[in-house]
Design an enzyme around this catalytic site. Sequence first.
Site, short mmCIF file in Angstrom:
data_model
loop_
_atom_site.label_atom_id
_atom_site.label_comp_id
_atom_site.label_asym_id
_atom_site.label_seq_id
_atom_site.Cartn_x
_atom_site.Cartn_y
_atom_site.Cartn_z
N GLU A 128 -47.24 -63.47 1.95
CA GLU A 128 -46.64 -63.40 3.29
C GLU A 128 -46.93 -64.69 4.03
O GLU A 128 -48.07 -65.13 4.11
CB GLU A 128 -47.20 -62.20 4.05
CG GLU A 128 -46.93 -62.19 5.55
CD GLU A 128 -45.45 -62.17 5.90
OE1 GLU A 128 -45.04 -63.02 6.73
OE2 GLU A 128 -44.71 -61.33 5.35
N ASP A 161 -38.89 -59.24 -0.04
CA ASP A 161 -38.87 -58.36 1.14
C ASP A 161 -38.93 -59.25 2.37
O ASP A 161 -39.94 -59.34 3.05
CB ASP A 161 -40.06 -57.40 1.08
CG ASP A 161 -40.09 -56.43 2.24
OD1 ASP A 161 -39.11 -56.40 3.01
OD2 ASP A 161 -41.10 -55.72 2.39
N SER A 162 -37.82 -59.92 2.65
CA SER A 162 -37.79 -60.95 3.68
C SER A 162 -36.88 -60.55 4.84
O SER A 162 -36.16 -59.55 4.77
CB SER A 162 -37.28 -62.27 3.09
OG SER A 162 -35.89 -62.17 2.81
N THR A 163 -36.92 -61.36 5.88
CA THR A 163 -35.95 -61.23 6.95
C THR A 163 -34.60 -61.75 6.45
O THR A 163 -34.46 -62.17 5.30
CB THR A 163 -36.40 -62.03 8.18
OG1 THR A 163 -36.63 -63.40 7.80
CG2 THR A 163 -37.70 -61.47 8.75
N ASP A 192 -45.78 -56.16 6.27
CA ASP A 192 -46.15 -54.86 6.85
C ASP A 192 -46.87 -53.98 5.85
O ASP A 192 -47.49 -52.97 6.23
CB ASP A 192 -44.90 -54.14 7.37
CG ASP A 192 -43.80 -54.04 6.33
OD1 ASP A 192 -43.99 -53.33 5.33
OD2 ASP A 192 -42.74 -54.68 6.51
#
Length: 275
Positions: free
Chosen positions: A108, A157-159, A89
């Site tokens: 990403e 910065d992951s799920t 994002d």
Amino acid sequence: MRLIENWFSERYSDNLQLSFRVQDQLLSVKTDYQRIDLFNTYDFGKLLSIDGTVQLTEKDEYIYHEMITMVPYYCTAKSDSALIIGGGDGGAAKRLIDLGIKRIVNVEIDQNVVEISRKYFPELADSFNNKNVELIIGDGIKYVKDTDESFDLIIIDSTDPVGPAEGLFNKSFYENARARLSDDGIIVTQSGSPYYQPEALKMATKGMLDVFSNVRTYIAFIPTYPSGLWSFTMASKSEIMQRKDNIIPGRYFNEDVLKGSFYLPEFVKNIIKSI
């Protein structure tokens, strides 16, 4: 995920969910990696969901993005370079730009996240147009294994640790990441809700403890995440020390938050002790 009578609901268990009243659904797409949904909500603006879980909303994204970047930034001796794994994002990259990081590599795995963010969250994704940011569409696990470059910050910065993100929480990944850190560098990951997802916190902490001698957990209040209490776990080859230089506040982050975020509730301490 459920969308019933203009309500989007993220289910935490069979008996509990958080619901957002939505004006409309802006998109729903199944990519090679995950399902992405975007809603326009009444109270939180646009809401991005991946595999049924809230990733960000316009109203409160700044809390997560400040805490995953500014806390480790002010705990390193120097921060000239950063690697972001995930973060499609652009929110983490945006904060690092604001902090003056000179080189940012953002890897990403899902091009669709970037394209959707460019269209619907341009205030975040415009960071990818900055001259200091290199955006790579690819597997972050493979990138960390193959690159020869070192970084002062590595931000995961992951799920949550399922699907393509599962490999970001194990010993093998952290070993490769350690080799990519500068001597005083810090790696940080979001590690879930201590209340509803204690296993995520355990997984991140154990993976880091297997590789690093210095591991710290800190917390933040994020209203659209499960329970509102969210954890982050960081590690370093060196002692983790808060810098003494002038701390520039964000919208959520400030000097008091930097200090206080490391003061953990007893039940969170007990989760970590149980590893």
